[in-house]
Design an enzyme around this catalytic site. Structure first.
Site, PDB file in Angstrom:
ATOM      1  N   LYS A  42       0.838  -1.196   0.000  1.00 47.84           N
ATOM      2  CA  LYS A  42       0.000   0.000   0.000  1.00 47.84           C
ATOM      3  C   LYS A  42       0.879   1.255   0.000  1.00 47.84           C
ATOM      4  O   LYS A  42       2.095   1.187   0.187  1.00 47.84           O
ATOM      5  CB  LYS A  42      -0.907  -0.003   1.230  1.00 47.84           C
ATOM      6  CG  LYS A  42      -0.144   0.072   2.553  1.00 47.84           C
ATOM      7  CD  LYS A  42      -1.072   0.068   3.739  1.00 47.84           C
ATOM      8  CE  LYS A  42      -0.277   0.157   5.049  1.00 47.84           C
ATOM      9  NZ  LYS A  42      -1.157   0.244   6.228  1.00 47.84           N
ATOM     10  N   ARG A 136      -9.843   0.659  15.822  1.00 43.79           N
ATOM     11  CA  ARG A 136      -9.735   1.349  14.532  1.00 43.79           C
ATOM     12  C   ARG A 136     -10.712   0.626  13.610  1.00 43.79           C
ATOM     13  O   ARG A 136     -11.885   0.509  13.930  1.00 43.79           O
ATOM     14  CB  ARG A 136      -8.279   1.293  14.049  1.00 43.79           C
ATOM     15  CG  ARG A 136      -7.921   2.328  12.999  1.00 43.79           C
ATOM     16  CD  ARG A 136      -6.451   2.286  12.658  1.00 43.79           C
ATOM     17  NE  ARG A 136      -6.045   1.023  12.038  1.00 43.79           N
ATOM     18  CZ  ARG A 136      -4.822   0.780  11.569  1.00 43.79           C
ATOM     19  NH1 ARG A 136      -3.873   1.706  11.665  1.00 43.79           N
ATOM     20  NH2 ARG A 136      -4.535  -0.380  11.007  1.00 43.79           N
ATOM     21  N   HIS A 168      -5.735  -6.868  13.644  1.00 41.14           N
ATOM     22  CA  HIS A 168      -4.458  -6.141  13.617  1.00 41.14           C
ATOM     23  C   HIS A 168      -4.027  -5.799  15.040  1.00 41.14           C
ATOM     24  O   HIS A 168      -4.842  -5.395  15.870  1.00 41.14           O
ATOM     25  CB  HIS A 168      -4.619  -4.856  12.800  1.00 41.14           C
ATOM     26  CG  HIS A 168      -3.325  -4.219  12.396  1.00 41.14           C
ATOM     27  ND1 HIS A 168      -2.340  -4.896  11.718  1.00 41.14           N
ATOM     28  CD2 HIS A 168      -2.864  -2.959  12.558  1.00 41.14           C
ATOM     29  CE1 HIS A 168      -1.326  -4.080  11.482  1.00 41.14           C
ATOM     30  NE2 HIS A 168      -1.614  -2.898  11.992  1.00 41.14           N
ATOM     31  N   ARG A 224       1.270 -10.800   7.596  1.00 39.52           N
ATOM     32  CA  ARG A 224       1.302  -9.637   6.709  1.00 39.52           C
ATOM     33  C   ARG A 224       2.557  -8.823   7.023  1.00 39.52           C
ATOM     34  O   ARG A 224       2.656  -8.221   8.091  1.00 39.52           O
ATOM     35  CB  ARG A 224       0.062  -8.756   6.928  1.00 39.52           C
ATOM     36  CG  ARG A 224      -1.266  -9.486   6.803  1.00 39.52           C
ATOM     37  CD  ARG A 224      -2.438  -8.517   6.990  1.00 39.52           C
ATOM     38  NE  ARG A 224      -2.351  -7.770   8.234  1.00 39.52           N
ATOM     39  CZ  ARG A 224      -2.889  -8.173   9.391  1.00 39.52           C
ATOM     40  NH1 ARG A 224      -3.535  -9.328   9.466  1.00 39.52           N
ATOM     41  NH2 ARG A 224      -2.774  -7.427  10.471  1.00 39.52           N
ATOM     42  N   TYR A 268      15.843  30.335   7.624  1.00 35.79           N
ATOM     43  CA  TYR A 268      14.793  31.150   8.218  1.00 35.79           C
ATOM     44  C   TYR A 268      14.863  31.168   9.745  1.00 35.79           C
ATOM     45  O   TYR A 268      15.031  30.138  10.390  1.00 35.79           O
ATOM     46  CB  TYR A 268      13.418  30.612   7.818  1.00 35.79           C
ATOM     47  CG  TYR A 268      13.073  30.785   6.369  1.00 35.79           C
ATOM     48  CD1 TYR A 268      13.073  32.036   5.776  1.00 35.79           C
ATOM     49  CD2 TYR A 268      12.725  29.684   5.594  1.00 35.79           C
ATOM     50  CE1 TYR A 268      12.744  32.194   4.431  1.00 35.79           C
ATOM     51  CE2 TYR A 268      12.389  29.816   4.264  1.00 35.79           C
ATOM     52  CZ  TYR A 268      12.397  31.077   3.683  1.00 35.79           C
ATOM     53  OH  TYR A 268      12.064  31.231   2.358  1.00 35.79           O
ATOM     54  N   CYS A 315      13.746  24.236   4.454  1.00 34.23           N
ATOM     55  CA  CYS A 315      12.871  25.080   3.648  1.00 34.23           C
ATOM     56  C   CYS A 315      12.028  24.215   2.708  1.00 34.23           C
ATOM     57  O   CYS A 315      12.194  22.999   2.641  1.00 34.23           O
ATOM     58  CB  CYS A 315      13.708  26.073   2.849  1.00 34.23           C
ATOM     59  SG  CYS A 315      14.857  27.043   3.848  1.00 34.23           S
ATOM     60  N   MET A 316      11.134  24.835   1.971  1.00 31.59           N
ATOM     61  CA  MET A 316      10.270  24.065   1.087  1.00 31.59           C
ATOM     62  C   MET A 316      11.056  23.333   0.004  1.00 31.59           C
ATOM     63  O   MET A 316      10.721  22.197  -0.349  1.00 31.59           O
ATOM     64  CB  MET A 316       9.234  24.985   0.429  1.00 31.59           C
ATOM     65  CG  MET A 316       8.190  24.236  -0.386  1.00 31.59           C
ATOM     66  SD  MET A 316       6.990  25.315  -1.175  1.00 31.59           S
ATOM     67  CE  MET A 316       6.151  26.005   0.262  1.00 31.59           C
ATOM     68  N   ASP A 317      12.122  23.975  -0.500  1.00 32.06           N
ATOM     69  CA  ASP A 317      12.850  23.424  -1.645  1.00 32.06           C
ATOM     70  C   ASP A 317      14.301  23.101  -1.361  1.00 32.06           C
ATOM     71  O   ASP A 317      15.004  22.623  -2.251  1.00 32.06           O
ATOM     72  CB  ASP A 317      12.842  24.442  -2.807  1.00 32.06           C
ATOM     73  CG  ASP A 317      11.489  25.049  -3.034  1.00 32.06           C
ATOM     74  OD1 ASP A 317      10.544  24.277  -3.273  1.00 32.06           O
ATOM     75  OD2 ASP A 317      11.360  26.289  -2.957  1.00 32.06           O
TER      76      ASP A 317
END
Length: 381
Positions: A42, A136, A168, A224, A268, A315-317
């Site tokens: 998955k 769950r 589970h 599993r 930052y 940072c983002m990038d």
């Protein structure tokens, strides 16, 4: 690392490592009894590539594949997989007909789900999940008798075939946790009630990766294995050395390096300030690519045979790493995490650095990373 440098950032998945791990797990659970092995693929194969991992797992002897959603199951069928395949997570309004037509085994948690599956026709193969304590997905104990009775009635009418009953674990990665015994006992109760209702499933299963390794009494007919198939430890500090090999390496190329002086802040908010003159390098990947923002000032990468700590905020990038006075040229390889063979950080190291689990590290990495597959057994570069 001997592979050619990536153009910017890439995830390298070693399919031979997947096969190696699956063989180890298959042999482990078949020592005493002929227990079947499901490899869980998955979430795009835990970030490793669902179709490719599935093929490697089948090659190595996986009896079953497991996915969460119907869409994932149908994608595997579209890619050519024809073996036993279970999916277990549906939402209201999901259409079971495609999965049933494709020979996918679907899971019912409730009477309503069971009725929806039975209404599809074609004698759907259905497995029933019972909740033994995780709170769950799965039928709560109070509903077991009615659900099993309804399943038996649908089966007698030829609308479904009940092929499995499963549950589970809550804490199989903690072998001494009392819930392990409680859940195993509850699962045996569920199986007894199912038998009283006239159900005779092909497989019963409870064990995930940690239980497959640490709790043989919970093996039943099938185990599993998810994270262990990818070579990562399902129970750090508890798992014996099995020779599992991490299959994923995340790496990039250094964009630039430069000197900074004592007192200079980095990234930052200047959450890190140099205590002495040093050099830093820019790595072109960040939280937009799944690098945890919490890795700032906590995790390290591998550059030129040395650990280099991440300095300042992710940072983002991009991230900035401390090069300890060295100035590697642009294009130098940076390994975020890998198998650890050469001393580079592992996904487990990153997990510990940011306070999470290795599952999250490998499944969230992606974004603009390019995934590439190698096969070390065959010498593919």
């Amino acid at each position: 690392m001997t592979d050619p440098a990536p153009s910017r950032a890439e995830i390298v998945v070693d399919l031979a490592a997947i096969r190696h791990n699956v063989r180890i797990l298959r042999d482990l659970v078949q020592v005493d009894d002929p227990v079947q092995l499901m490899v869980v693929v998955k979430a795009d194969g835990y970030g490793h590539g669902m179709v490719e991992v599935a093929d490697a797992a089948r090659d190595a002897g996986a009896d079953w594949l497991g996915v969460a959603t119907i869409d994932e199951a149908l994608a595997l069928r579209a890619a050519g997989d024809r073996g036993p395949l279970l999916c277990w997570l549906s939402a209201p309004g999901d259409d079971f007909s495609g999965a049933v037509a494709a020979g996918v085994e679907v899971t019912a948690y409730t009477l309503e789900e069971l009725d929806e599956i039975a209404a599809v026709g074609g004698s759907a193969h259905v497995q029933i999940k019972v909740d033994t304590g995780l709170s769950r997905g799965g039928a709560p104990r109070a509903e077991w008798v009615s659900l099993f009775a309804a399943a038996a009635a649908h089966e007698a009418a030829g609308r479904v075939r009940v092929t499995g009953i499963w549950s589970h674990f809550v804490a199989s990665d903690e072998p001494s946790h009392p819930m392990n015994h409680t859940q195993e006992a509850a699962f045996r109760d569920a199986l007894a009630l199912a038998a009283e209702a006239g159900l005779d499933p092909d497989v019963t299963h409870l064990a995930n990766s940690a239980a497959a390794i640490l709790r043989p009494s919970s093996h039943f007919d099938l185990v599993r294995c998810g994270i262990a198939a990818y070579g990562l430890d399902p129970a750090p500090g508890e798992t014996p050395r099995l020779g599992l090999r991490p299959a994923m390496t995340a790496r990039a190329r250094l964009v630039t390096s430069k000197p900074i002086e004592a007192g200079d802040g980095v990234s930052y908010g200047h959450t890190w300030t140099a205590h002495e003159d040093t050099t830093v390098g820019l790595v072109p990947t960040g939280y937009g690519d799944g690098v945890p923002r919490a890795a700032g000032n906590t995790a390290s990468v591998w550059v030129e045979d040395s650990l280099r700590p991440i300095r300042g905020r992710v940072c983002m990038d991009q991230v900035v790493v401390d090069l300890h006075g060295e100035l590697p040229p642009p294009g130098t390889e940076v390994v975020l995490f890998g198998p650890g063979d050469l001393g580079e950080p592992t996904a487990q190291d990153w997990a510990e650095a940011v306070g999470t689990i290795s599952y999250e590290i490998v499944t969230r990495i992606g974004g603009r990373f390019v995934r590439r597959f190698v096969d070390r057994e065959e010498g593919t570069p």
